[in-house]
Every structure is written in structure tokens, then in C-alpha cells.
Write an enzyme that holds these catalytic residues in place. Structure first.
Site, PDB file in Angstrom:
ATOM      1  N   HIS A 126      -2.511   5.309  -2.845  1.00 23.77           N
ATOM      2  CA  HIS A 126      -3.011   4.046  -2.287  1.00 23.77           C
ATOM      3  C   HIS A 126      -4.117   3.467  -3.166  1.00 23.77           C
ATOM      4  CE1 HIS A 126      -0.681   5.293   1.136  1.00 23.77           C
ATOM      5  NE2 HIS A 126      -0.870   4.111   1.683  1.00 23.77           N
ATOM      6  N   PRO A 127      -4.053   2.162  -3.372  1.00 22.74           N
ATOM      7  CA  PRO A 127      -5.120   1.530  -4.168  1.00 22.74           C
ATOM      8  C   PRO A 127      -6.393   1.415  -3.340  1.00 22.74           C
ATOM      9  CG  PRO A 127      -3.660  -0.142  -3.284  1.00 22.74           C
ATOM     10  CD  PRO A 127      -3.086   1.182  -2.861  1.00 22.74           C
ATOM     11  N   SER A 183       0.781  -4.411  -0.596  1.00 24.58           N
ATOM     12  CA  SER A 183      -0.654  -4.153  -0.558  1.00 24.58           C
ATOM     13  C   SER A 183      -1.443  -5.448  -0.787  1.00 24.58           C
ATOM     14  CB  SER A 183      -0.998  -3.103  -1.610  1.00 24.58           C
ATOM     15  OG  SER A 183      -2.324  -2.729  -1.476  1.00 24.58           O
ATOM     16  N   GLN A 206      -4.116  -6.836   1.899  1.00 19.51           N
ATOM     17  CA  GLN A 206      -5.525  -7.017   1.541  1.00 19.51           C
ATOM     18  C   GLN A 206      -5.942  -8.486   1.669  1.00 19.51           C
ATOM     19  OE1 GLN A 206      -7.428  -4.658  -1.324  1.00 19.51           O
ATOM     20  NE2 GLN A 206      -5.725  -3.239  -1.638  1.00 19.51           N
ATOM     21  N   PHE A 252     -10.038   5.661   0.599  1.00 17.03           N
ATOM     22  CA  PHE A 252     -10.089   5.299   2.015  1.00 17.03           C
ATOM     23  C   PHE A 252      -8.877   4.431   2.362  1.00 17.03           C
ATOM     24  CE2 PHE A 252     -11.470   2.255   5.332  1.00 17.03           C
ATOM     25  CZ  PHE A 252     -11.662   3.162   6.358  1.00 17.03           C
ATOM     26  N   VAL A 253      -8.072   4.922   3.297  1.00 18.76           N
ATOM     27  CA  VAL A 253      -6.885   4.180   3.730  1.00 18.76           C
ATOM     28  C   VAL A 253      -7.048   3.824   5.200  1.00 18.76           C
ATOM     29  CG1 VAL A 253      -4.374   4.282   4.069  1.00 18.76           C
ATOM     30  CG2 VAL A 253      -5.389   5.353   2.050  1.00 18.76           C
ATOM     31  N   CYS A 298      -5.269   0.913   8.171  1.00 16.38           N
ATOM     32  CA  CYS A 298      -4.286  -0.149   8.376  1.00 16.38           C
ATOM     33  C   CYS A 298      -5.062  -1.462   8.473  1.00 16.38           C
ATOM     34  CB  CYS A 298      -3.476   0.128   9.636  1.00 16.38           C
ATOM     35  SG  CYS A 298      -2.233  -1.121   9.931  1.00 16.38           S
TER      36      CYS A 298
END
Ligand code: GUN
Length: 174
Positions: free
Chosen positions: A71-72, A88, A92, A123-124, A126
Site C-alpha cells: 500500500h502506498p 488508490s 485519496q 498506515f492503511v 479505508c
């Protein structure tokens, strides 16, 4: 916008079409779609989402970590150089992470770095569900206090929520 699949169309996809359609519902991890396509046909969109969620839940901790590391960063370098995946980038931008003030960007970057330092993965969350910058900032600040095992589970649960919304984006669930 692409046409959304009906359940009938979804169940009529060839395995290759299924892989291509759902390859990024788990960020940069096409194995999820490959594994879950073998469970078709699905009774409902919900049952397909459950198959993806169960797939994620049953992975080894090592693979869960691998997925999280794909994940970015939120409002990170890949966003700056326009190298995010389409999904993504959309997520964002929904929360305005592409239009932060320099001060907010600095604040989030610092928190992201501290979080990554502690857990070894980004850090992911939703973001479409979090929906507000402050919710995201409070999320990192709160979750950084968790123990690593609990945090791995929380982060994978966020990946499940992201996966659910990405699937719903592709199907006609009305
Ligand atoms: N939540 C939803 N999309 C993303 C993403 O691309 N990166 C991170 N870190 N969290 C997300």
C-alpha cells in the site's frame, strides 16, 4: 465510467476476464482475484465479497504483511509523482489528500513515518469510509499505540473494507 457488471455477467466471466477485472481490489495483489475466481459462480455480490474477505483473513501473517507493504503512503511520494494505482488515486482524492495544505501534508507525513517505524508497514485505513482528514490523522495517532499483533489485524480489516468498496465500484449492486 466503466459499465458495472450484473451478477449474471460476473458469473459468466472467463477466469482470465475475472482476474483482469478484480486484479487490484486488493492493492497490487492479483493473487486474491486468482484465488477467488475459483469459487465462482457466486450467489450474490455479498457472497463474493465474503470470499475475498475470508481469503485475506486466512493468509499467513507473512503474506498479510506483504499486502500491507504494497500500500502506498497516504498523501505520500507516489501521489506526488502521480504513480498511484487508479483505485488508490481515486480513494485519496475522495478525501482531498491530493489537495492538502503544506502544513497538513507535513503533519500526516510525520505520523505516517512514525507509524511505519513502529510497525514496519504503512498506515492503511479505508479512507473513503474515514472520509475526513481529521479522522485519518486521529486514526494514525490512535492506532500507533496498539501492539503489533493487534495492529496487523486492524490493518488487514481495513484492507477488507477497501476491497469491499473496490468490488462494489465494479458491480451493479443496486
Ligand atoms: N486506504 C485506501 N486506499 C489506500 C491506499 O492507497 N493507501 C493507504 N495507505 N491506505 C488506503
Amino acid at each position: 465510467m466503466k459499465t458495472k457488471l450484473s451478477l449474471e455477467q460476473l458469473n459468466a466471466l472467463s477466469p482470465v476476464e475475472f482476474h483482469k477485472t478484480f486484479e487490484n481490489v486488493v492493492e497490487c495483489w492479483p493473487e486474491a482475484a486468482i484465488f477467488c475466481s475459483a469459487m465462482a459462480p457466486f450467489r450474490s455480490f455479498e457472497s463474493m465479497i465474503t470470499v475475498f474477505e475470508n481469503y485475506l483473513q486466512r493468509l499467513s501473517n507473512e503474506n498479510k504483511l506483504r499486502i500491507l507493504r504494497l500500500h502506498p503512503d497516504l498523501a505520500g511520494k507516489l501521489l506526488d509523482i502521480q504513480q498511484l494505482t487508479e483505485e488508490s488515486r481515486y480513494e485519496q482524492s475522495c478525501v482531498g489528500l491530493d489537495k492538502l495544505t503544506p502544513a497538513d501534508k507535513k503533519r500526516l507525513t510525520k505520523l505516517n513515518d512514525e507509524y511505519k517505524q513502529r510497525f514496519g508497514f504503512p498506515f492503511v485505513i479505508c479512507v473513503r469510509e474515514a472520509s475526513k482528514f481529521e479522522t485519518i490523522v486521529n486514526g494514525v495517532s490512535g492506532r500507533i499505540k496498539n501492539n503489533p499483533e493487534a495492529e496487523l489485524n486492524i490493518a488487514i480489516n481495513e484492507v477488507k473494507k477497501i476491497c469491499r468498496l473496490r468490488i462494489l465500484q465494479l458491480v451493479n449492486n443496486l
